[in-house]
Design a protein around this motif. Structure first.
Motif, PDB file in Angstrom:
ATOM      1  N   ARG A 109     -12.564   2.805  -2.864  1.00  0.00           N
ATOM      2  CA  ARG A 109     -11.447   2.733  -1.904  1.00  0.00           C
ATOM      3  C   ARG A 109     -11.553   3.833  -0.862  1.00  0.00           C
ATOM      4  O   ARG A 109     -11.331   3.596   0.328  1.00  0.00           O
ATOM      5  N   THR A 147       0.831  -1.200   0.000  1.00  0.00           N
ATOM      6  CA  THR A 147       0.000   0.000   0.000  1.00  0.00           C
ATOM      7  C   THR A 147       0.868   1.254   0.000  1.00  0.00           C
ATOM      8  O   THR A 147       2.062   1.216   0.332  1.00  0.00           O
ATOM      9  N   VAL A 150      -6.670   2.028   3.934  1.00  0.00           N
ATOM     10  CA  VAL A 150      -6.594   2.481   2.538  1.00  0.00           C
ATOM     11  C   VAL A 150      -6.912   3.971   2.389  1.00  0.00           C
ATOM     12  O   VAL A 150      -6.789   4.520   1.300  1.00  0.00           O
ATOM     13  N   TRP A 158      -5.892  -2.431  -2.083  1.00  0.00           N
ATOM     14  CA  TRP A 158      -5.656  -1.072  -2.564  1.00  0.00           C
ATOM     15  C   TRP A 158      -5.925  -1.035  -4.069  1.00  0.00           C
ATOM     16  O   TRP A 158      -5.140  -1.532  -4.868  1.00  0.00           O
TER      17      TRP A 158
END
Length: 622
Positions: free
Chosen positions: A478, A324, A437, A612
């Motif tokens: 997200r 990430t 995220v 992600w």
């Protein structure tokens, strides 16, 4: 080095710098200092920038001039005796201190500890003498690149683990590594079970309660956002004659670190280097980290071919879970040396004086202000109707809502880019949550809980808006998923959260983050119910709706949509966006797309909370 009549000549393969006594080698506590005079540094930097000499030749000559040995990382690797014993010189508790002082012990020779360094000044000598006796150490010079490779070799496992797990190890209840605790799972299952049971056994009463609930959510959500808007308007009028903090000159500026995480961004890499190079900040004070994932070989190779200026440094993040953006930033933060640090995305184009403004702003504020959030908007807003609507939303969020939140002293959920921090304060917060995220929004809340403050920086960074509905929903899913996770994480113990944030912060957090999430989920259901209530009188009488509730219900839906149109219009006019009125009727449809992303977000929170979704850039510029 040649001495002629008190004149010293520093020679390079194709160049010579001649200075008189200014180049005299200075001694401090028995060590020759390599920090050259500002004039010589300036000349040296120019010839390096023009690629008349290489960085390697420069550091070799500096070592020779001041009487130090010189070694490269490759030579350390080849020496089996040194390589075999490297891990014995790890300083786990002093890791960051050695990085900040740009030095580290790496071997023993003739009873002395060899210290690897890039530059020898008074601060370095004082630091080393606080750790060792003078006769215990011998300093060996190297280049900054080779020192970085050395640190990455011996601290690879430690740095990688800290990048992923530091927050979870130090404060697991604030980490999103495990989103659903047993207690939270039980509460949510009981809530869902209760709603389903009530809907099955008492459909009329449930429908009535749902309408009342929707009415309250719409009215409160719209009223709160309009109130933030009014507060921001008041601030603009109040400060309209107030002089801005003067931008600082080029002297006495601190080193400024810039983190730029890049993953499969070949389309925008060349433009990124150009945009960052255009910043009006002394290049010798810039510390730019281009952060690549280990498996992204194509982007790394392209970056090498582009050969960016010397103040750019490549950081290769070892492959590990989770992959990430916050984990990459955590890893690279270890190698930063700036007093301040900021994050930009690969497609960003910040205003050229943004760093100067940030330093001036920080210096004008009390010490408890540790973060500045610049405004964000889009340079490709004219691409299509979606990018125009996206730009209007960002204009509301960063130009009006966040300043309003700041004024009422509420937690500020940060944007994903153009956050400027006091670097050492990030360590106190255990950096970003690598499992969240929307690590930006989460960090903004944790800053508030810790007693630190965030404020708004009067500068804009321009980004690239996604130009297709599929890409937009993917990105927005997200973001909404991350906001859901942030709400769940910080409310694992609501009473503790209330205690840390205070009543104002607690209410502000839920009105600004939690309530809109509920709004996204109920909006399409409420519109359907409103449609049936208006078109089916029998249905209205069956569920027992009175005229008052029906009226308020419809007004709530209308207020929510009309307030969004109004605020979009004002935000667009303030930004001087063209073709504004043509796009305003589409605002309610645009906000309906948030509901699609919200339902997908719920599914992902349950099934893959750490996934992600990569946003592709460089595709929507024409």
């Amino acid at each position: 080095m040649i001495h002629v009549d008190n004149t010293q000549i520093l020679s390079f393969p194709r160049f010579k710098i001649i200075k008189n006594e200014k180049l005299k080698v200075r001694n401090y506590k028995g060590f020759n200092l390599t920090n050259l005079t500002p004039e010589l540094k300036k000349i040296s930097q120019k010839i390096i920038n023009r690629k008349i000499i290489s960085y390697l030749d420069y550091y070799k000559n500096i070592a020779s001039l001041h009487g130090y040995d010189f070694i490269l990382h490759d030579e350390i690797k080849k020496n089996k005796n040194i390589s075999r014993n490297l891990l014995n010189f790890r300083k786990k508790n002093k890791h960051i201190s050695y990085l900040e002082n740009r030095c580290h012990p790496f071997a023993k020779q003739d009873g002395k500890i060899l210290i690897l360094a890039t530059n020898i000044d008074r601060e370095l000598i004082d630091f080393l003498l606080s750790e060792y006796q003078k006769d215990q150490i011998k300093i060996v010079l190297t280049t900054p690149r080779d020192l970085k490779l050395f640190f990455q070799k011996i601290y690879k496992r430690t740095d990688t683990n800290n990048a992923s797990e530091l927050l979870h190890d130090r404060d697991p209840k604030l980490s999103a590594k495990k989103v659903f605790s047993l207690k939270l799972t039980i509460v949510l299952l009981l809530l869902i079970g209760t709603l389903v049971t009530c809907g099955y056994k008492y459909p009329a009463e449930t429908s009535f309660c749902f309408a009342a609930f929707c009415t309250c959510v719409f009215l409160i959500n719209s009223s709160f956002r309009v109130w933030l808007f009014v507060v921001a308007i008041y601030l603009k009028f109040k400060n309209r004659y107030k002089k801005e903090i003067p931008i600082l000159g080029q002297k006495n500026l601190p080193t400024y670190s810039i983190l730029i995480p890049i993953y499969k961004e070949t389309e925008v890499l060349k433009k990124l280097i150009k945009n960052i190079s255009a910043l009006k900040y002394p290049k010798k004070k810039l510390d730019v980290k281009l952060i690549f994932e280990e498996d992204d070989l194509e982007t790394i190779e392209l970056a090498k071919k582009l050969n960016p200026p010397h103040f750019f440094e490549f950081i290769i993040v070892p492959k590990s879970y989770p992959q990430t953006k916050p984990k990459a930033c955590n890893y690279a933060l270890t190698f930063c040396r700036g007093e301040y640090v900021c994050i930009y995305d690969a497609e960003d184009k910040p205003e050229t004086d943004q760093l100067l403004k940030a330093v001036a702003k920080f210096r004008s504020l009390p010490d408890d202000y540790i973060c500045l959030q610049a405004s964000l908007n889009y340079y490709n807003r004219s691409y299509n109707y979606l990018t125009r609507l996206f730009s209007l939303e960002y204009a509301q969020w960063f130009d009006w809502f966040l300043p309003g939140l700041n004024k009422v002293n509420s937690p500020i959920p940060l944007g994903g880019t153009s956050n400027h921090f006091k670097r050492k304060k990030l360590y106190e917060l255990y950096n970003w949550d690598s499992y969240n995220v929307t690590e930006d929004a989460d960090l903004g809340v944790r800053i508030y809980q810790k007693g630190f403050k965030t404020t708004i920086l009067n500068s804009t960074t321009w980004e690239e808006a996604t130009g297709t509905k599929r890409a937009w929903i993917k990105q927005r899913t997200r973001w909404i998923k991350g906001h859901m996770i942030t709400v769940l994480i910080h409310n694992r113990n609501p009473f503790k959260f209330l205690w840390k944030t205070g009543l104002r912060g607690f209410i502000g957090f839920h009105l600004f983050l939690t309530l809109p999430l509920i709004n996204f989920l109920i909006n399409p259901l409420a519109i359907l119910q409103g449609f049936f209530l208006l078109t089916s009188p029998d249905y209205s009488s069956w569920v027992g709706f009175g005229d008052d509730l029906l009226t308020y219900f419809i007004y709530g839906i209308l207020l929510y949509n009309l307030s969004n149109i109004f605020m979009s219009m004002v935000a667009g006019i303030n930004r001087k966006f063209s073709k504004l009125y043509f796009i305003l009727p589409l605002v309610p449809i645009y906000w309906m797309l948030h509901s699609v992303a919200a339902f997908i977000g719920i599914f992902e929170v349950i099934t893959k909370p750490h996934y992600w979704a990569k946003t592709t850039h460089g595709k929507y510029l024409t």
